[in-house]
Design a protein around this motif. Sequence first.
Motif, PDB file in Angstrom:
ATOM      1  N   LEU A 128      22.454  27.879  11.566  1.00 42.13           N
ATOM      2  CA  LEU A 128      23.199  28.143  10.336  1.00 42.13           C
ATOM      3  C   LEU A 128      24.574  28.715  10.687  1.00 42.13           C
ATOM      4  O   LEU A 128      24.726  29.474  11.640  1.00 42.13           O
ATOM      5  N   ASP A 129      25.570  28.362   9.909  1.00 45.79           N
ATOM      6  CA  ASP A 129      26.928  28.839  10.134  1.00 45.79           C
ATOM      7  C   ASP A 129      27.115  30.153   9.368  1.00 45.79           C
ATOM      8  O   ASP A 129      27.189  30.161   8.145  1.00 45.79           O
ATOM      9  N   MET A 130      27.182  31.273  10.064  1.00 42.56           N
ATOM     10  CA  MET A 130      27.299  32.576   9.426  1.00 42.56           C
ATOM     11  C   MET A 130      28.669  33.228   9.678  1.00 42.56           C
ATOM     12  O   MET A 130      28.811  34.430   9.599  1.00 42.56           O
ATOM     13  N   THR A 131      29.695  32.415   9.986  1.00 44.16           N
ATOM     14  CA  THR A 131      31.013  32.963  10.245  1.00 44.16           C
ATOM     15  C   THR A 131      31.718  33.247   8.926  1.00 44.16           C
ATOM     16  O   THR A 131      31.466  32.624   7.901  1.00 44.16           O
ATOM     17  N   PHE A 132      32.603  34.248   8.969  1.00 40.44           N
ATOM     18  CA  PHE A 132      33.383  34.582   7.784  1.00 40.44           C
ATOM     19  C   PHE A 132      34.509  33.564   7.642  1.00 40.44           C
ATOM     20  O   PHE A 132      35.068  33.088   8.625  1.00 40.44           O
TER      21      PHE A 132
ATOM     22  N   THR B 219      18.543  39.234  11.646  1.00 39.95           N
ATOM     23  CA  THR B 219      18.832  38.166  10.687  1.00 39.95           C
ATOM     24  C   THR B 219      19.940  37.253  11.204  1.00 39.95           C
ATOM     25  O   THR B 219      19.816  36.025  11.141  1.00 39.95           O
ATOM     26  N   PHE B 220      21.014  37.832  11.720  1.00 35.92           N
ATOM     27  CA  PHE B 220      22.106  37.009  12.243  1.00 35.92           C
ATOM     28  C   PHE B 220      21.662  36.231  13.487  1.00 35.92           C
ATOM     29  O   PHE B 220      22.045  35.078  13.671  1.00 35.92           O
ATOM     30  N   GLY B 221      20.873  36.855  14.342  1.00 31.12           N
ATOM     31  CA  GLY B 221      20.374  36.156  15.516  1.00 31.12           C
ATOM     32  C   GLY B 221      19.472  34.990  15.151  1.00 31.12           C
ATOM     33  O   GLY B 221      19.570  33.902  15.723  1.00 31.12           O
ATOM     34  N   LEU B 222      18.585  35.202  14.185  1.00 30.67           N
ATOM     35  CA  LEU B 222      17.697  34.133  13.741  1.00 30.67           C
ATOM     36  C   LEU B 222      18.478  33.006  13.077  1.00 30.67           C
ATOM     37  O   LEU B 222      18.204  31.825  13.314  1.00 30.67           O
ATOM     38  N   SER B 223      19.475  33.359  12.259  1.00 27.76           N
ATOM     39  CA  SER B 223      20.262  32.311  11.607  1.00 27.76           C
ATOM     40  C   SER B 223      21.074  31.509  12.631  1.00 27.76           C
ATOM     41  O   SER B 223      21.216  30.294  12.501  1.00 27.76           O
TER      42      SER B 223
END
Length: 79
Positions: free
Chosen positions: A74-78, A65-69
């Motif tokens: 998509l920005d998936m950083t905390f 999921t993180f790799g695809l995002s």
Amino acid sequence: MDWVPVFLATFKVLVFGTGMFFAIKWHYEQGKKGKGKDKPSTVLRAGGKVAAVLVVSLLALLLFTFGLSRMLGLDMTFP
């Protein structure tokens, strides 16, 4: 009113109900014969294997999921 969905839903309930009845009956009779007695260590080992497979599958799904995002931008950083 269209009677096809009513007929098919009724048929589905009857078929699944009959199947569940016979499955429960078969398992009950097998339990009475005493064939379902496993050692506690065997049950714990099997449960541990299932739990390990579940954890590995969840980790793989998370990484996918993180790799695809990231690939989609998509920005998936905390924060």
